[in-house]
Scaffold this motif. Structure first.
Motif, mmCIF file in Angstrom:
data_model
loop_
_atom_site.group_PDB
_atom_site.id
_atom_site.type_symbol
_atom_site.label_atom_id
_atom_site.label_comp_id
_atom_site.label_asym_id
_atom_site.label_seq_id
_atom_site.Cartn_x
_atom_site.Cartn_y
_atom_site.Cartn_z
ATOM 1 N N MET A 1 0.842 -1.197 0.000
ATOM 2 C CA MET A 1 0.000 0.000 0.000
ATOM 3 C C MET A 1 0.872 1.240 0.000
ATOM 4 N N SER A 2 0.347 2.291 -0.584
ATOM 5 C CA SER A 2 1.040 3.570 -0.459
ATOM 6 C C SER A 2 0.835 4.081 0.967
ATOM 7 N N ASP A 3 1.691 4.980 1.378
ATOM 8 C CA ASP A 3 1.566 5.537 2.731
ATOM 9 C C ASP A 3 0.227 6.255 2.911
ATOM 10 N N LYS A 4 -0.188 6.979 1.890
ATOM 11 C CA LYS A 4 -1.454 7.704 1.981
ATOM 12 C C LYS A 4 -2.626 6.727 2.086
ATOM 13 N N GLN A 5 -2.593 5.677 1.289
ATOM 14 C CA GLN A 5 -3.674 4.693 1.332
ATOM 15 C C GLN A 5 -3.715 3.995 2.690
#
Length: 66
Positions: free
Chosen positions: A49-53
């Motif tokens: 996952m991306s950090d934002k997600q």
């Protein structure tokens, strides 16, 4: 954390999910560790996952399970 020490439910406790952490610990004891596959899979999902997600889903969204 979910990959290495997920069987101790440390990934749940770290995120502040005490109820889910206790459930994970009980499941691991009852199933003699077979339920530790759940935090292992969660750990792999966290990695991709991306950090934002991740933040939107687990920190701000308070999603306790997959």
């Amino acid at each position: 954390m979910g990959i290495l020490v997920g069987w101790l439910a440390l990934n749940k406790f770290y995120l502040g999910y005490t109820k889910e952490g206790i459930i994970q610990l009980v499941l691991n004891v009852v199933t003699l560790g077979a339920a530790s596959v759940i935090p292992f899979i969660e750990g792999i999902l966290y990695l991709f996952m991306s950090d934002k997600q991740f933040d939107d889903t687990y920190v701000y969204g308070k999603k306790g399970w997959l």
